[in-house]
Structure formats: structure tokens, C-alpha cells
Design a protein around this motif. Structure first.
Motif, PDB file in Angstrom:
ATOM      1  N   LYS A 119       0.826  -1.211   0.000  1.00  0.00           N
ATOM      2  CA  LYS A 119       0.000   0.000   0.000  1.00  0.00           C
ATOM      3  C   LYS A 119       0.857   1.257   0.000  1.00  0.00           C
ATOM      4  CE  LYS A 119      -3.860  -2.315   0.591  1.00  0.00           C
ATOM      5  NZ  LYS A 119      -4.587  -2.714  -0.551  1.00  0.00           N
ATOM      6  N   GLY A 120       2.121   1.100  -0.354  1.00  0.00           N
ATOM      7  CA  GLY A 120       3.044   2.228  -0.275  1.00  0.00           C
ATOM      8  C   GLY A 120       2.942   3.169  -1.458  1.00  0.00           C
ATOM      9  N   SER A 121       3.262   4.416  -1.210  1.00  0.00           N
ATOM     10  CA  SER A 121       3.323   5.411  -2.271  1.00  0.00           C
ATOM     11  C   SER A 121       4.728   6.004  -2.264  1.00  0.00           C
ATOM     12  CB  SER A 121       2.274   6.495  -2.058  1.00  0.00           C
ATOM     13  OG  SER A 121       2.510   7.172  -0.836  1.00  0.00           O
ATOM     14  N   ALA A 122       5.028   6.776  -3.289  1.00  0.00           N
ATOM     15  CA  ALA A 122       6.366   7.348  -3.404  1.00  0.00           C
ATOM     16  C   ALA A 122       6.292   8.653  -4.177  1.00  0.00           C
ATOM     17  CB  ALA A 122       7.307   6.371  -4.100  1.00  0.00           C
ATOM     18  N   THR A 123       7.365   9.417  -4.073  1.00  0.00           N
ATOM     19  CA  THR A 123       7.526  10.624  -4.869  1.00  0.00           C
ATOM     20  C   THR A 123       8.629  10.348  -5.872  1.00  0.00           C
ATOM     21  OG1 THR A 123       6.880  12.011  -3.021  1.00  0.00           O
ATOM     22  CG2 THR A 123       8.070  13.081  -4.804  1.00  0.00           C
ATOM     23  N   GLY A 124       8.308  10.557  -7.142  1.00  0.00           N
ATOM     24  CA  GLY A 124       9.285  10.339  -8.200  1.00  0.00           C
ATOM     25  C   GLY A 124       9.946  11.635  -8.605  1.00  0.00           C
ATOM     26  N   ASP A 125      11.177  11.514  -9.072  1.00  0.00           N
ATOM     27  CA  ASP A 125      11.923  12.685  -9.524  1.00  0.00           C
ATOM     28  C   ASP A 125      12.509  12.388 -10.896  1.00  0.00           C
ATOM     29  OD1 ASP A 125      13.399  14.969  -9.880  1.00  0.00           O
ATOM     30  OD2 ASP A 125      14.860  14.521  -8.298  1.00  0.00           O
ATOM     31  N   PRO A 130      19.176  13.881 -26.226  1.00  0.00           N
ATOM     32  CA  PRO A 130      19.493  12.451 -26.187  1.00  0.00           C
ATOM     33  C   PRO A 130      20.476  12.140 -25.060  1.00  0.00           C
ATOM     34  CG  PRO A 130      19.848  13.359 -28.390  1.00  0.00           C
ATOM     35  CD  PRO A 130      19.556  14.508 -27.483  1.00  0.00           C
ATOM     36  N   GLY A 131      20.286  10.984 -24.457  1.00  0.00           N
ATOM     37  CA  GLY A 131      21.179  10.552 -23.392  1.00  0.00           C
ATOM     38  C   GLY A 131      20.483   9.592 -22.456  1.00  0.00           C
ATOM     39  N   THR A 132      21.205   9.150 -21.431  1.00  0.00           N
ATOM     40  CA  THR A 132      20.665   8.264 -20.410  1.00  0.00           C
ATOM     41  C   THR A 132      20.476   9.070 -19.138  1.00  0.00           C
ATOM     42  OG1 THR A 132      21.805   6.377 -21.390  1.00  0.00           O
ATOM     43  CG2 THR A 132      21.048   6.135 -19.121  1.00  0.00           C
ATOM     44  N   TYR A 133      19.268   8.998 -18.576  1.00  0.00           N
ATOM     45  CA  TYR A 133      18.913   9.793 -17.400  1.00  0.00           C
ATOM     46  C   TYR A 133      18.486   8.873 -16.264  1.00  0.00           C
ATOM     47  CZ  TYR A 133      18.861  13.629 -20.740  1.00  0.00           C
ATOM     48  OH  TYR A 133      19.204  14.537 -21.692  1.00  0.00           O
ATOM     49  N   GLU A 134      18.855   9.262 -15.042  1.00  0.00           N
ATOM     50  CA  GLU A 134      18.476   8.498 -13.862  1.00  0.00           C
ATOM     51  C   GLU A 134      17.158   9.045 -13.319  1.00  0.00           C
ATOM     52  OE1 GLU A 134      21.013   6.830 -10.305  1.00  0.00           O
ATOM     53  OE2 GLU A 134      20.580   8.963  -9.967  1.00  0.00           O
ATOM     54  N   ILE A 135      16.183   8.139 -13.171  1.00  0.00           N
ATOM     55  CA  ILE A 135      14.886   8.484 -12.593  1.00  0.00           C
ATOM     56  C   ILE A 135      14.886   7.918 -11.173  1.00  0.00           C
ATOM     57  CG2 ILE A 135      12.388   8.324 -12.865  1.00  0.00           C
ATOM     58  CD1 ILE A 135      13.923   9.706 -15.211  1.00  0.00           C
ATOM     59  N   VAL A 136      14.431   8.707 -10.195  1.00  0.00           N
ATOM     60  CA  VAL A 136      14.503   8.333  -8.783  1.00  0.00           C
ATOM     61  C   VAL A 136      13.107   8.310  -8.182  1.00  0.00           C
ATOM     62  CG1 VAL A 136      15.473   8.974  -6.541  1.00  0.00           C
ATOM     63  CG2 VAL A 136      16.768   9.445  -8.623  1.00  0.00           C
ATOM     64  N   ALA A 137      12.858   7.348  -7.297  1.00  0.00           N
ATOM     65  CA  ALA A 137      11.613   7.312  -6.521  1.00  0.00           C
ATOM     66  C   ALA A 137      11.979   7.105  -5.061  1.00  0.00           C
ATOM     67  CB  ALA A 137      10.707   6.194  -7.003  1.00  0.00           C
ATOM     68  N   LYS A 138      11.338   7.890  -4.174  1.00  0.00           N
ATOM     69  CA  LYS A 138      11.590   7.790  -2.732  1.00  0.00           C
ATOM     70  C   LYS A 138      10.269   7.469  -2.052  1.00  0.00           C
ATOM     71  CE  LYS A 138      13.880  10.156   1.034  1.00  0.00           C
ATOM     72  NZ  LYS A 138      14.618  11.352   1.439  1.00  0.00           N
ATOM     73  N   CYS A 139      10.254   6.346  -1.309  1.00  0.00           N
ATOM     74  CA  CYS A 139       9.045   5.883  -0.627  1.00  0.00           C
ATOM     75  C   CYS A 139       8.613   6.892   0.430  1.00  0.00           C
ATOM     76  CB  CYS A 139       9.280   4.521   0.030  1.00  0.00           C
ATOM     77  SG  CYS A 139       9.669   3.220  -1.141  1.00  0.00           S
ATOM     78  N   ALA A 140       7.294   7.071   0.552  1.00  0.00           N
ATOM     79  CA  ALA A 140       6.748   7.997   1.546  1.00  0.00           C
ATOM     80  C   ALA A 140       7.021   7.494   2.959  1.00  0.00           C
ATOM     81  CB  ALA A 140       5.247   8.170   1.326  1.00  0.00           C
ATOM     82  N   GLU A 141       6.904   6.194   3.187  1.00  0.00           N
ATOM     83  CA  GLU A 141       7.195   5.609   4.500  1.00  0.00           C
ATOM     84  C   GLU A 141       8.537   4.904   4.439  1.00  0.00           C
ATOM     85  OE1 GLU A 141       4.130   3.119   6.000  1.00  0.00           O
ATOM     86  OE2 GLU A 141       2.553   4.511   5.406  1.00  0.00           O
ATOM     87  N   GLY A 142       9.386   5.196   5.356  1.00  0.00           N
ATOM     88  CA  GLY A 142      10.691   4.532   5.421  1.00  0.00           C
ATOM     89  C   GLY A 142      11.765   5.251   4.644  1.00  0.00           C
TER      90      GLY A 142
END
Length: 173
Positions: A56-62, A94-106
């Protein structure tokens, strides 16, 4: 002998206990951010998902690296993953990009790679022309070549008939 067996059994049990004690810590640190599609052109929509945040976790993506900013990953019915979407800006290079997600809990963080290209995957090209089998085909190479081939066959057939007719009459060859 009995003492050696106890020593080996004790060592094996200690190793197993140490392995079990470290397993949750190792598993908690693993996880990925899946990026679909992983290769896009500027202006495309991208979907990301992760199971790291729990059922049931959510996250914020960047997606700031590619210029798309932040987005939300919400819990879903799909295998308990948190899923989110963002659009790659038309100005992305063009290029390779890092996508990040950080969990709301923990506060656990996962990353995934997104490849931006200037051209979409090449469309599948349908074959054209005839198959070189010697038999011919419904989609022949062209009307001029087909006409020339039919004319050559007609001349050969006429010539063969003429020669057989001469031979049967006894005119000789």
C-alpha cells in the motif's frame, strides 16, 4: 569423533543463523524502479513502478534529470506496486537519465534508467519485389520484365514445336 561432529554442527548452525539474520537487511535494500518504455523520444509518456514501498506504499518520483520534474507513484492493484507517470519534455536531449523514486514511508530510494533518443525505433519494413526461385511470382519484378519473359518463353515454345515438326516430317536437322 563425536566432538568433531558437534563442532561442525555448531559451526553450520551459527553460519545459518548469521545468514538468516542478515537476509532481511539485504532484501530491504534491494529493489528496482522499472521504467516503461526504457527508451523514448522527446514528448513521450513514461510509466514507472516499484514494489520497494510495500503493498500500500506510495512514493515521490523525480524525473528532474530529464527535465520532467517530480511526479507521484500511487499504490495499485498490479502486484502491489506503486505506479506513476510523467511526460518527457519535447526539449529533452538524447542521453541516459536516472529516474529516482523515494518511498513515503521509510524513505527507501530506488533508481532506474531512461534512455532518450532523437528517433523512434525504426518501423518494420515490409519486403518488396519477387522471390528469385525461377518459378516467378504474383508480384513480379515489373511489367516490362514480365512481358520480356513471356515473349522469350513463347519464342522458345514456337521454335521447339517447329523443330519437332521438321524432324517428324523427315526434313532432318
Amino acid at each position: 569423533m563425536r566432538r568433531t561432529a558437534r563442532l561442525l554442527t555448531g559451526t553450520a548452525l551459527a553460519a545459518a543463523a548469521a545468514g538468516l539474520a542478515s537476509a532481511p537487511a539485504y532484501a530491504a535494500g534491494t529493489g528496482t524502479l522499472e521504467v516503461f518504455p526504457s527508451s523514448v523520444v522527446p514528448g513521450s509518456q513514461v510509466t514507472v513502478n516499484t514494489a520497494v514501498c510495500g503493498d500500500k506504499g506510495s512514493a515521490t518520483g523525480d524525473a528532474g534529470a530529464v527535465g520532467a520534474g517530480t511526479f507521484t507513484l500511487a499504490p495499485s492493484a498490479h502486484e502491489g506496486d506503486a505506479i506513476g507517470q510523467f511526460r518527457v519534455p519535447p526539449s529533452a536531449q538524447p542521453g541516459t537519465y536516472e529516474i529516482v523514486a523515494k518511498c513515503a514511508e521509510g524513505g527507501r530510494q530506488v533508481t532506474g534508467d531512461l534512455v532518450v533518443t532523437l528517433s523512434a525505433a525504426p518501423a518494420q519494413v515490409q519486403p518488396r519485389g519477387s522471390v528469385k526461385t525461377g518459378v516467378g511470382g504474383a508480384l513480379g519484378p515489373g511489367s516490362a520484365q514480365t512481358t520480356a519473359g513471356v515473349a522469350a518463353l513463347a519464342v522458345a515454345a514456337a521454335g521447339g514445336t517447329w523443330l519437332l515438326h521438321r524432324r517428324a516430317r523427315g526434313d532432318g536437322f
